[in-house]
Design a protein around this motif. Sequence first.
Motif, short mmCIF file in Angstrom:
data_model
loop_
_atom_site.label_atom_id
_atom_site.label_comp_id
_atom_site.label_asym_id
_atom_site.label_seq_id
_atom_site.Cartn_x
_atom_site.Cartn_y
_atom_site.Cartn_z
N ASN A 100 0.87 -1.18 0.00
CA ASN A 100 0.00 0.00 0.00
C ASN A 100 0.90 1.22 0.00
O ASN A 100 1.61 1.49 0.97
CB ASN A 100 -0.91 -0.02 1.23
CG ASN A 100 -1.96 1.08 1.20
OD1 ASN A 100 -1.74 2.16 0.68
ND2 ASN A 100 -3.11 0.81 1.80
N LEU A 101 0.84 1.96 -1.11
CA LEU A 101 1.67 3.17 -1.26
C LEU A 101 1.08 4.37 -0.54
O LEU A 101 1.68 5.45 -0.56
CB LEU A 101 1.82 3.53 -2.74
CG LEU A 101 2.53 2.54 -3.65
CD1 LEU A 101 2.46 3.04 -5.09
CD2 LEU A 101 3.97 2.34 -3.23
N GLY A 102 -0.09 4.23 0.08
CA GLY A 102 -0.77 5.39 0.63
C GLY A 102 -1.33 6.23 -0.49
O GLY A 102 -1.58 5.76 -1.60
N GLY A 103 -1.54 7.49 -0.19
CA GLY A 103 -2.10 8.39 -1.20
C GLY A 103 -1.55 9.79 -1.02
O GLY A 103 -0.51 10.14 -1.56
N GLY A 104 -2.27 10.57 -0.23
CA GLY A 104 -1.83 11.93 0.03
C GLY A 104 -2.27 12.95 -0.99
O GLY A 104 -1.87 14.12 -0.91
N PHE A 105 -3.07 12.54 -2.00
CA PHE A 105 -3.52 13.48 -3.03
C PHE A 105 -4.39 14.56 -2.38
O PHE A 105 -5.38 14.26 -1.73
CB PHE A 105 -4.34 12.77 -4.10
CG PHE A 105 -3.60 11.74 -4.90
CD1 PHE A 105 -2.40 11.19 -4.48
CD2 PHE A 105 -4.13 11.29 -6.10
CE1 PHE A 105 -1.74 10.23 -5.22
CE2 PHE A 105 -3.48 10.33 -6.86
CZ PHE A 105 -2.29 9.80 -6.42
N GLY A 106 -4.03 15.82 -2.60
CA GLY A 106 -4.76 16.92 -1.97
C GLY A 106 -5.80 17.53 -2.88
O GLY A 106 -5.82 17.32 -4.09
N ILE A 107 -6.70 18.29 -2.29
CA ILE A 107 -7.69 19.06 -3.05
C ILE A 107 -7.56 20.53 -2.66
O ILE A 107 -7.12 20.86 -1.56
CB ILE A 107 -9.14 18.57 -2.78
CG1 ILE A 107 -9.54 18.78 -1.31
CG2 ILE A 107 -9.29 17.11 -3.18
CD1 ILE A 107 -11.01 18.47 -1.02
N PRO A 108 -7.91 21.44 -3.57
CA PRO A 108 -7.80 22.87 -3.25
C PRO A 108 -8.94 23.32 -2.33
O PRO A 108 -10.10 23.04 -2.60
CB PRO A 108 -7.91 23.53 -4.63
CG PRO A 108 -8.70 22.57 -5.46
CD PRO A 108 -8.35 21.20 -4.95
N ASP A 157 -8.76 29.81 -2.95
CA ASP A 157 -8.40 30.31 -4.28
C ASP A 157 -6.90 30.27 -4.52
O ASP A 157 -6.44 30.27 -5.67
CB ASP A 157 -8.92 31.74 -4.47
CG ASP A 157 -10.44 31.79 -4.60
OD1 ASP A 157 -11.02 30.77 -5.02
OD2 ASP A 157 -11.04 32.83 -4.27
N ARG A 158 -6.12 30.26 -3.45
CA ARG A 158 -4.66 30.22 -3.60
C ARG A 158 -4.15 28.84 -3.99
O ARG A 158 -3.03 28.70 -4.48
CB ARG A 158 -3.99 30.65 -2.30
CG ARG A 158 -4.31 32.07 -1.86
CD ARG A 158 -3.51 32.41 -0.61
NE ARG A 158 -3.82 33.75 -0.13
CZ ARG A 158 -3.20 34.33 0.89
NH1 ARG A 158 -2.22 33.69 1.51
NH2 ARG A 158 -3.53 35.54 1.29
N ASP A 159 -4.94 27.82 -3.73
CA ASP A 159 -4.52 26.44 -3.99
C ASP A 159 -4.69 26.09 -5.46
O ASP A 159 -5.73 26.37 -6.05
CB ASP A 159 -5.34 25.46 -3.15
CG ASP A 159 -5.10 25.62 -1.66
OD1 ASP A 159 -4.02 26.09 -1.29
OD2 ASP A 159 -6.01 25.26 -0.88
N GLN A 160 -3.67 25.47 -6.01
CA GLN A 160 -3.74 24.96 -7.38
C GLN A 160 -4.09 23.48 -7.35
O GLN A 160 -3.50 22.71 -6.59
CB GLN A 160 -2.40 25.16 -8.09
CG GLN A 160 -2.03 26.61 -8.33
CD GLN A 160 -3.04 27.32 -9.22
OE1 GLN A 160 -3.44 26.81 -10.26
NE2 GLN A 160 -3.49 28.50 -8.78
N PRO A 161 -5.07 23.05 -8.17
CA PRO A 161 -5.44 21.63 -8.18
C PRO A 161 -4.26 20.73 -8.51
O PRO A 161 -3.35 21.11 -9.26
CB PRO A 161 -6.52 21.56 -9.27
CG PRO A 161 -7.06 22.95 -9.38
CD PRO A 161 -5.89 23.85 -9.09
N LEU A 162 -4.28 19.55 -7.95
CA LEU A 162 -3.23 18.57 -8.19
C LEU A 162 -3.28 18.09 -9.64
O LEU A 162 -4.35 17.80 -10.18
CB LEU A 162 -3.43 17.37 -7.25
CG LEU A 162 -2.45 16.22 -7.36
CD1 LEU A 162 -1.05 16.66 -6.93
CD2 LEU A 162 -2.92 15.05 -6.51
N ASP A 163 -2.11 17.98 -10.26
CA ASP A 163 -1.98 17.47 -11.62
C ASP A 163 -1.78 15.96 -11.56
O ASP A 163 -0.72 15.48 -11.14
CB ASP A 163 -0.81 18.16 -12.33
CG ASP A 163 -0.70 17.79 -13.80
OD1 ASP A 163 -1.48 16.94 -14.27
OD2 ASP A 163 0.16 18.37 -14.48
N LEU A 164 -2.79 15.20 -11.98
CA LEU A 164 -2.71 13.74 -11.91
C LEU A 164 -1.77 13.14 -12.95
O LEU A 164 -1.22 12.05 -12.73
CB LEU A 164 -4.10 13.12 -12.10
CG LEU A 164 -5.11 13.22 -10.96
CD1 LEU A 164 -6.41 12.55 -11.38
CD2 LEU A 164 -4.56 12.58 -9.69
N GLY A 165 -1.61 13.83 -14.08
CA GLY A 165 -0.86 13.25 -15.19
C GLY A 165 0.52 12.74 -14.81
O GLY A 165 0.85 11.57 -15.07
#
Length: 406
Positions: A237-245, A248-256
């Motif tokens: 299990n690698l975990g995750g940690g993917f964030g969400i904004p 307005d200052r937060d930039q969405p995570l780039d999944l690519g």
Amino acid sequence: MTAAIGAFERMDGRLAVGGIDVERLAARVGSTPFFAYDRALVTQRVAEVRAVLPERVHLHYAVKANPMPALLQHLSGLVDGFDVASGIELRNALDTPTPASRIGFAGPGKSEAEVCQAVASGVVLEVESERELVVARDASVATGIAARVALRVNPDFTVRGSGMRLGGGPQQFGIDSERVPTALATLSDYGLDFQGFHMFAGSQNLRHADICEAQRRTVELAGRLGDAAPGPVRYLNLGGGFGIPYTDRDQPLDLGPIGENLHELMAGAVPKLLPQAQIVVELGRYLVGEAGVYITRVVDRKSSRCKTFLVVDGGMHHQLAASGNFGQVIRRNFPIAVANRIDAEPAGPVTVVGCLCTPLDLLGDNVELPKAGIGDLIALFQAGAYGLTASPTAFLSHPAPLEVVV
């Protein structure tokens, strides 16, 4: 307009969740405040993740992000497995069609009853300490079932950019990586069914480069630790940690780039170091956070020394994170709107506060909103994860809100 608000539909100038306009939805629920989760947005987000993951990588949902049973039932048809952190979460996960073999049970301080529950259920018990190995052995003897065990590893590295670090340095999570070989020898002596490792180094990360680095280092560390294992590593299990904004200052995570990195690992390091391992990515907030909205009704509009307040019937006891009291160092407004006037132009700054008798109950500070008064509905977005169950619902003894999936 933030991306979070834009993800939801509109109907006749009103916010819509699951194809139902917010005023009708409030009438259907029967009272405010309430949480509403849009199943189509959850389905869409899972599909987006699936599109970048290698086919051989399993996607698990971290139930702690939002354990609502109806939501788990929906997710059970979308993801490959669940990861739970309590006995109650485990029971709720087992109530879905998800096979027990695809459920992992992590978290420090598991009770003996919870460990026994996990062993009897046949889930993967992600052991957090040497003490849990002893408890797992005793549960195996008591049930006659060899515990399916993965070691939760506290890695010797940290993840930059994470809102909350769960690995590296002294941690209550997992067994320090340098002590894992000894724990593996103990596991073998106890006759437990070794599955593999779980490493989760950090959460709420919006920087793909940091997530990619953590995944690479996790695979490398698991490969080294596997040399001391009593059998092949069959699970990682690698975990995750993917964030969400959240602002307005937060930039969405780039999944690519994350997908590209996983494809490279599955083509190179994984078959070399862990040829029999099922690789798991575990996500919670990223799958459901942006699909949820908290709806609360204005019960008063007042002016105090040139500042306008909207007082609502909800508050921080339901949505603690939006108040800035859920570990944030600097408080920033979550996306917020007048739900029944979603397309109206702003009429000036107002401060949205809850019904609790404390100045901490602040939901929106000096936010530009359309003119709103008593009876209007306020929507707080990014409410699908760590909302109701992460909030002090008993504080000041106000009623609990309802939850619906639409």
